[in-house]
Design a protein around this motif. Structure first.
Motif, PDB file in Angstrom:
ATOM      1  N   LYS A  85       0.322  -1.153  -0.348  1.00 24.99           N
ATOM      2  CA  LYS A  85      -0.008  -0.442   0.223  1.00 24.99           C
ATOM      3  C   LYS A  85       0.778   0.915   0.193  1.00 24.99           C
ATOM      4  CE  LYS A  85      -3.645  -2.178   2.284  1.00 24.99           C
ATOM      5  NZ  LYS A  85      -4.436  -2.338   4.030  1.00 24.99           N
ATOM      6  N   TYR A  86       0.361   2.205  -0.690  1.00 24.86           N
ATOM      7  CA  TYR A  86       1.167   3.612  -0.785  1.00 24.86           C
ATOM      8  C   TYR A  86      -0.126   4.741  -1.007  1.00 24.86           C
ATOM      9  CZ  TYR A  86       6.053   2.027  -2.198  1.00 24.86           C
ATOM     10  OH  TYR A  86       7.343   1.560  -2.420  1.00 24.86           O
ATOM     11  N   SER A  87       0.457   5.775   0.342  1.00 35.38           N
ATOM     12  CA  SER A  87      -0.325   7.142  -0.189  1.00 35.38           C
ATOM     13  C   SER A  87       1.173   8.309  -0.412  1.00 35.38           C
ATOM     14  CB  SER A  87      -0.339   7.157   1.345  1.00 35.38           C
ATOM     15  OG  SER A  87       0.558   7.356   2.419  1.00 35.38           O
ATOM     16  N   VAL A  88       0.164   8.614  -0.854  1.00 32.56           N
ATOM     17  CA  VAL A  88       1.130   9.942  -1.551  1.00 32.56           C
ATOM     18  C   VAL A  88       0.677  11.415  -1.278  1.00 32.56           C
ATOM     19  CG1 VAL A  88       2.139  10.993  -3.659  1.00 32.56           C
ATOM     20  CG2 VAL A  88       1.207   7.946  -3.526  1.00 32.56           C
ATOM     21  N   ASP A  89       1.916  12.279  -0.747  1.00 33.15           N
ATOM     22  CA  ASP A  89       1.151  13.640  -0.637  1.00 33.15           C
ATOM     23  C   ASP A  89       1.911  14.498  -1.738  1.00 33.15           C
ATOM     24  OD1 ASP A  89      -0.258  12.632   1.778  1.00 33.15           O
ATOM     25  OD2 ASP A  89       1.899  13.943   3.252  1.00 33.15           O
ATOM     26  N   VAL A  90       1.746  15.369  -2.128  1.00 38.05           N
ATOM     27  CA  VAL A  90       2.510  16.561  -3.242  1.00 38.05           C
ATOM     28  C   VAL A  90       2.848  17.308  -2.314  1.00 38.05           C
ATOM     29  CG1 VAL A  90       2.503  17.732  -5.341  1.00 38.05           C
ATOM     30  CG2 VAL A  90       1.034  15.231  -5.056  1.00 38.05           C
ATOM     31  N   LEU A  91       5.227  17.578  -2.438  1.00 38.04           N
ATOM     32  CA  LEU A  91       5.217  18.194  -1.300  1.00 38.04           C
ATOM     33  C   LEU A  91       5.895  19.940  -2.422  1.00 38.04           C
ATOM     34  CD1 LEU A  91       7.139  16.287   0.834  1.00 38.04           C
ATOM     35  CD2 LEU A  91       4.856  17.676   1.483  1.00 38.04           C
ATOM     36  N   ARG A  92       5.689  20.780  -2.233  1.00 40.41           N
ATOM     37  CA  ARG A  92       6.185  21.936  -2.679  1.00 40.41           C
ATOM     38  C   ARG A  92       7.258  22.506  -2.319  1.00 40.41           C
ATOM     39  NH1 ARG A  92       5.979  27.827  -3.273  1.00 40.41           N
ATOM     40  NH2 ARG A  92       5.126  28.150  -1.769  1.00 40.41           N
ATOM     41  N   CYS A  93       8.259  22.310  -3.326  1.00 40.84           N
ATOM     42  CA  CYS A  93      10.212  21.841  -2.900  1.00 40.84           C
ATOM     43  C   CYS A  93      10.205  23.543  -2.587  1.00 40.84           C
ATOM     44  CB  CYS A  93      11.156  21.894  -4.159  1.00 40.84           C
ATOM     45  SG  CYS A  93      10.861  22.962  -5.154  1.00 40.84           S
ATOM     46  N   GLU A  94       9.651  24.507  -2.846  1.00 40.59           N
ATOM     47  CA  GLU A  94       9.946  26.186  -2.290  1.00 40.59           C
ATOM     48  C   GLU A  94       9.078  26.600  -0.930  1.00 40.59           C
ATOM     49  OE1 GLU A  94       9.466  26.591  -6.527  1.00 40.59           O
ATOM     50  OE2 GLU A  94       8.215  25.668  -5.486  1.00 40.59           O
ATOM     51  N   SER A  95       8.330  25.651  -0.115  1.00 34.67           N
ATOM     52  CA  SER A  95       7.583  25.430   0.808  1.00 34.67           C
ATOM     53  C   SER A  95       8.833  25.238   1.632  1.00 34.67           C
ATOM     54  CB  SER A  95       6.397  24.911   0.840  1.00 34.67           C
ATOM     55  OG  SER A  95       5.476  25.886   0.266  1.00 34.67           O
ATOM     56  N   LEU A  96       9.768  23.641   1.494  1.00 36.69           N
ATOM     57  CA  LEU A  96       9.949  23.049   1.790  1.00 36.69           C
ATOM     58  C   LEU A  96      11.355  24.204   2.231  1.00 36.69           C
ATOM     59  CD1 LEU A  96       9.900  19.318   0.156  1.00 36.69           C
ATOM     60  CD2 LEU A  96       8.665  20.126   2.336  1.00 36.69           C
ATOM     61  N   ALA A  97      11.803  23.823   1.473  1.00 38.08           N
ATOM     62  CA  ALA A  97      13.173  25.384   1.458  1.00 38.08           C
ATOM     63  C   ALA A  97      13.036  26.277   2.003  1.00 38.08           C
ATOM     64  CB  ALA A  97      13.542  25.728  -0.200  1.00 38.08           C
ATOM     65  N   SER A  98      12.072  26.303   2.959  1.00 33.68           N
ATOM     66  CA  SER A  98      11.771  27.774   3.918  1.00 33.68           C
ATOM     67  C   SER A  98      12.112  26.928   5.613  1.00 33.68           C
ATOM     68  CB  SER A  98       9.884  28.293   4.040  1.00 33.68           C
ATOM     69  OG  SER A  98       9.767  27.748   4.054  1.00 33.68           O
ATOM     70  N   LEU A  99      11.955  25.761   5.674  1.00 35.79           N
ATOM     71  CA  LEU A  99      11.793  25.137   6.684  1.00 35.79           C
ATOM     72  C   LEU A  99      13.370  25.444   7.020  1.00 35.79           C
ATOM     73  CD1 LEU A  99       9.365  22.164   6.562  1.00 35.79           C
ATOM     74  CD2 LEU A  99       9.573  24.114   7.612  1.00 35.79           C
ATOM     75  N   ALA A 100      13.633  25.070   8.478  1.00 39.42           N
ATOM     76  CA  ALA A 100      15.156  24.382   8.832  1.00 39.42           C
ATOM     77  C   ALA A 100      15.604  23.398   8.335  1.00 39.42           C
ATOM     78  CB  ALA A 100      15.148  25.427  10.751  1.00 39.42           C
ATOM     79  N   PRO A 101      16.821  23.405   7.567  1.00 37.04           N
ATOM     80  CA  PRO A 101      16.813  21.602   7.477  1.00 37.04           C
ATOM     81  C   PRO A 101      17.083  20.866   8.212  1.00 37.04           C
ATOM     82  CG  PRO A 101      18.761  23.462   6.891  1.00 37.04           C
ATOM     83  CD  PRO A 101      17.771  24.609   8.026  1.00 37.04           C
ATOM     84  N   ALA A 102      17.232  21.698   9.688  1.00 38.95           N
ATOM     85  CA  ALA A 102      17.419  20.232  10.733  1.00 38.95           C
ATOM     86  C   ALA A 102      15.402  20.290  10.698  1.00 38.95           C
ATOM     87  CB  ALA A 102      17.744  20.960  12.311  1.00 38.95           C
ATOM     88  N   THR A 103      15.043  21.328  10.647  1.00 40.92           N
ATOM     89  CA  THR A 103      14.057  20.657  10.652  1.00 40.92           C
ATOM     90  C   THR A 103      13.070  19.905   9.420  1.00 40.92           C
ATOM     91  OG1 THR A 103      12.773  23.240  11.707  1.00 40.92           O
ATOM     92  CG2 THR A 103      11.326  21.913  11.052  1.00 40.92           C
ATOM     93  N   LEU A 104      13.291  19.805   8.499  1.00 45.39           N
ATOM     94  CA  LEU A 104      13.599  18.852   7.717  1.00 45.39           C
ATOM     95  C   LEU A 104      13.622  18.092   7.737  1.00 45.39           C
ATOM     96  CD1 LEU A 104      11.780  19.079   3.972  1.00 45.39           C
ATOM     97  CD2 LEU A 104      14.233  20.167   3.271  1.00 45.39           C
ATOM     98  N   GLU A 105      14.830  17.834   7.747  1.00 42.06           N
ATOM     99  CA  GLU A 105      15.619  16.672   8.254  1.00 42.06           C
ATOM    100  C   GLU A 105      14.509  15.018   8.732  1.00 42.06           C
ATOM    101  OE1 GLU A 105      17.973  13.732   6.911  1.00 42.06           O
ATOM    102  OE2 GLU A 105      17.784  15.449   6.847  1.00 42.06           O
TER     103      GLU A 105
END
Length: 919
Positions: free
Chosen positions: A479-499
């Protein structure tokens, strides 16, 4: 009576101290107001009374058109009696009175005002037009706008779990209450639980519209939420004031998960728990987040995939005026930065409604992305296999791969989308993909690694009958579930938060192609990533790694940033056209153009190089007229990845490409050789370039063909700009069952190997690398001891005699092979003195020292955990010296005779390093 008169303190020092103290206290109070802090928990309680503090805060909020402070409603609503409805009516009136545009109201303020007052952009403009139509009356009396505003809040959805709270009644208000309302108020006061569902909803609604009750949206630390579509979002300007609640909202949208509690979200973001609860509460008020009250709603048995796209995709979805639902999805993806799995099925349905329609111009580009996005999501959602059979109009059963091919072909025909490559070489038909059916006896159940869940929790076993053998077979589907993520929004997060977000919520990250260089990539030891392994892989370094690993590729020259040519060195001087790639990705046009390069004419190459070298280092690939098609274009073929089927056999793309015999030469060997070097067990595509083979022969023999295929580029991810290629990659996913494998260690090892090769190449040839240091320390190339080897070979026409000018004749096959396989030194240098291309080596002592230095550096980089230095750094390593790839190997390129003013190479390298550091 005795009157005591205290002497007046006129000491200037004391006065200055008091003024400084008052100024410091004022600054602290301003800070508390900007942060929306509670009076009883902040420093302001020592300076201001409670009422004064909150009144000052309300003046600040109205002045900035800010969001209503719902987390302070216990005083704002209960004591001050400033309801959200009344507050937003005041905001709208102030905006109208000052004749400010509707866009001046910040996003969240406008959305909340629309929810409570029913006044959006159109209603605002209509009221302003009515006011301006009164002309003189409007100029004299702005209050006429207030008469056009609503007097009561409009109806809006209220969740059953919302709390009902009382305001401080006046005696007159209490006397006007009916018996039912009095009983309801008594119940609110006595009941410990005051949920909306426990009361007569009609009575509560009436009390709310009269401003006697207000709603509390409680959020607790163990609550779980999922973000839905941002219905009612108003795309105005971002706030220009400081509001920690609003700032947290965007981050909450991205990191929210049905599997994470509010406390876990706060830990992921390293945010204040109280403020995070306030942000989640506001999202629930507007219906943008749904509270999960049933613990069974938490999905623990799926491997979760994050599909990373960029803002261009949201722009193209916004253009889908034929499907109103697409605009809502686009707004949610752009503003929230995420489309959750619950929205994917509806998104695919809206995208499917565009199929079969004809698009022209810019809309055609939108159609390409929409169609590719739909099939990519459905492929990921199905886990690369599907147990659902579909039947065509003739009653024949179609596999998911057949459906992909037929629908894409129909779409391309209706949209009049033509392949870009000449002679139909870009059309590679689909492979004979398997449907993911396995015999029981062949199924190997092994333990799951690389972060994937246990098989028993997320597998569906389906028995079916094999029509060819008549035996029962077993299909196992994860089974797979998929989220679509916008890379610009991810880049606004701190690297440690994103990890932390990747590790907490996702088992696999899949990236689109092209991915902006500003995107944030998962760390080397983090989530499995089907995309670029590092930032260097998104630069021309990846091409050099590809060429040097396979000892095959087009002739390529690398030039340092900051140089200026007075003449072109061989072999660039005699080329018909040339492909140019810049290290910073600039000066390339068109979506996907970053991966196609700039094809310029040979007579313009000198000007283009001098222009581009001002901004970035450049890789140039010269092409002769024999390397181009009849119309003067490149001849390429895109090989979809993964290359191998589930049985580890290489896909038969050569036989199915229907290429002429003279063009099939060495295609199979190239694919086999590259697959042994890189394995190519990832999502993406390999682009091959057709070149003239430089073989003189009167008779044609298949093994002595006039064309050869060489690798041009290797891209990681799913290309959304090319629906035909995207379809074929989806077919390869089905055939390889790469998403259904129990163990993704193979893919992880392959990406680590690519990352290691990139790191080694960059460290060797960057400005501080051993080769660059040794080569650049000389002031002039003539001062360096050298041993002449002979004239350089391969992709351009050298002379047999090293002392003779180049381009006098074409070498024989024997000469070419002899030069290609000659014994090479570790520091062999290719030089052009303005007349002849030669290769030479450094002195034996220097060569031995350099070789030892390189080997020592490479061995030291392998110690400990690899690749930590490029886990979060986006800094692009620039080449530290000019390089030439001669078709077999990479060497330093001495072009001092071709530069204006003949600048020393060490000076150019040093200036390039300093300028890149300053940038």
């Amino acid at each position: 009576a005795v009157v005591v008169v205290h002497p007046r303190d006129d000491n200037p020092a004391t006065t200055k101290t008091n003024q400084t103290t008052l100024h410091g206290q004022r600054r602290i109070v301003d800070y508390c107001i900007r942060k929306r802090l509670q009076w009883n928990t902040c420093f302001a309680r020592r300076v201001y009374r409670e009422g004064e503090y909150y009144e000052e805060m309300m003046r600040y909020l109205r002045r900035n058109l800010a969001l209503y402070p719902y987390h302070l409603a216990d005083y704002m609503c209960r004591v001050l009696r400033i309801s959200p409805f009344r507050y937003y009516c005041d905001i709208l009136f102030e905006t109208m009175k000052n004749e400010q545009p509707y866009d001046s109201i910040p996003n969240f303020t406008a959305a909340d005002a629309l929810r409570l007052t029913g006044i959006g952009r159109n209603e605002f403009i209509d009221i302003m037009n009515k006011c301006r139509s009164k002309k003189l009356m409007w100029k004299l009396n702005k209050s006429i706008a207030k008469d056009l505003l609503p007097t009561q809040p409009v109806d809006f959805p209220i969740e059953p779990w919302w709390g009902v709270c009382l305001v401080n009644f006046t005696l007159e208000e209490f006397k006007k209450l009916s018996e039912e309302e009095t009983a309801t108020i008594d119940k609110i006061c006595k009941e410990e639980a005051n949920s909306y569902v426990l009361f007569d909803m009609k009575i509560i609604d009436d009390l709310y519209k009269r401003g006697l009750v207000y709603f509390d949206v409680p959020v607790y630390t163990d609550d779980r939420f999922k973000v839905s579509r941002l219905e009612g979002f108003v795309s105005n300007k971002d706030q220009s004031y400081e509001d920690p609640i609003e700032e947290l909202l965007y981050a909450v949208f991205v990191v929210s998960s049905a599997n994470a509690t509010v406390a876990e979200l706060a830990a992921t973001l390293q945010a204040d728990l109280y403020q995070l609860q306030a942000a989640a509460s506001f999202a629930c008020r507007l219906g943008w987040a749904v509270k999960l009250v049933d613990g069974d709603s938490v999905f623990k048995d799926e491997a979760h995939v994050g599909f990373v796209v960029d803002a261009n995709v949201t722009s193209y979805l916004m253009m889908g005026s034929l499907s109103p639902g697409l605009k809502s999805h686009a707004v949610t993806l752009y503003e929230a930065g995420k489309l959750g799995d619950s929205c994917i099925a509806e998104l695919c349905s809206d995208l499917a409604s565009l199929e079969g329609k004809k698009f022209e111009g810019v809309l055609e580009e939108f159609a390409n992305h929409a169609f590719s996005l739909r099939w990519s999501l459905e492929c990921l959602k199905s886990g690369g296999v599907s147990t659902d059979d579909s039947t065509d109009k003739d009653g024949e059963t179609m596999t998911p791969t057949n459906l992909l091919h037929e629908n894409v072909t129909a779409h391309l025909a209706n949209a009049n989308i033509e392949d870009r490559a000449e002679d139909g070489l870009d059309k590679v038909p689909q492979d004979n993909c398997s449907t993911g059916v396995l015999d029981n006896k062949d199924e190997n159940i092994s333990s799951v690694s690389m972060g994937l869940p246990e098989r028993g929790e997320n597998m569906v076993r389906i028995e079916a009958q094999n029509d060819s053998t008549g035996t029962n077979v077993l299909m196992i589907k994860r089974k797979y579930s998929v989220d679509v993520l916008r890379c610009e929004s991810l880049a606004s997060l701190a690297p440690a938060t994103l990890e932390r977000l990747f590790l907490r919520d996702y088992d696999i990250i899949v990236s689109m192609v092209p991915l902006p260089s500003s995107s944030v990539l998962p760390g080397p030891s983090g989530t499995i990533h089907f995309g670029p392994p590092s930032y260097s892989a998104m630069t021309p370094w990846m091409k050099l790694v590809l060429y040097t690993a396979g000892h095959s590729g087009p002739l390529s020259a690398v030039f340092l940033k900051g140089q200026r040519f007075r003449l072109l060195p061989e072999p660039l001087a005699g080329c018909e056209k040339a492909l140019i790639w810049s290290w910073d990705g600039s000066m390339v046009g068109g979506l996907g153009g970053k991966f196609e390069g700039n094809l310029v004419k040979g007579n313009l190459l000198l000007h283009c190089l001098n222009s581009m070298l001002k901004q970035s280092a450049v890789l140039v690939q010269p092409l002769r007229i024999d390397d181009l098609s009849a119309s003067g274009n490149l001849v390429t073929v895109d090989i979809p990845l993964p290359l191998k089927n589930d049985d580890h056999s290489i896909a038969s793309v050569v036989a199915q490409a229907n290429l002429p015999k003279e063009q099939v030469f060495n295609l199979t060997s190239v694919l086999k050789d590259l697959s042994s070097k890189f394995q190519l067990t990832t999502l993406g595509y390999l682009r091959l370039l057709r070149l003239n083979n430089l073989v003189e022969s009167d008779k044609f023999h298949p093994e002595n063909a006039s064309y050869q295929w060489v690798p041009l580029s290797l891209e990681f991810g799913i290309p959304l700009f090319n629906p035909n290629l995207c379809e074929r990659i989806c077919e390869r996913v089905v055939a390889s069952r790469i998403l259904q494998k129990d163990d993704l260690t193979e893919h992880y090892d392959v990406m680590q190997n690519v990352r290691r090769r990139l790191r080694e190449l960059c460290s060797e040839y960057q400005a501080t690398g051993p080769v660059a240091k040794l080569y650049n320390k000389r002031g002039n190339s003539k001062d360096l001891p050298r041993t002449l080897i002979n004239s350089i070979s391969s992709r351009w026409d050298p002379a047999n005699d090293p002392s003779a000018p180049t381009n006098t004749r074409t070498p024989s096959e024997h000469e070419r092979l002899k030069l290609a396989v000659r014994q090479r030194c570790g520091t062999e240098v290719v030089g052009f003195d303005g007349r002849t291309v030669r290769s030479y080596s450094l002195s034996p002592e220097q060569d031995e020292a350099t070789t030892k230095h390189i080997s020592d550096e490479q061995s030291s980089t392998h110690e400990g955990k690899p690749d930590q230095e490029d886990a979060h750094s986006k800094d692009v390593t620039l080449p530290g010296l000019n390089l030439i790839f001669d078709g077999v190997e990479l060497h330093p390129f001495d072009i001092g005779a071709c530069l204006q003013a003949r600048q020393p190479l060490w000076l150019i390298a040093e200036a390039s390093t300093v300028s890149s550091t300053l940038i």
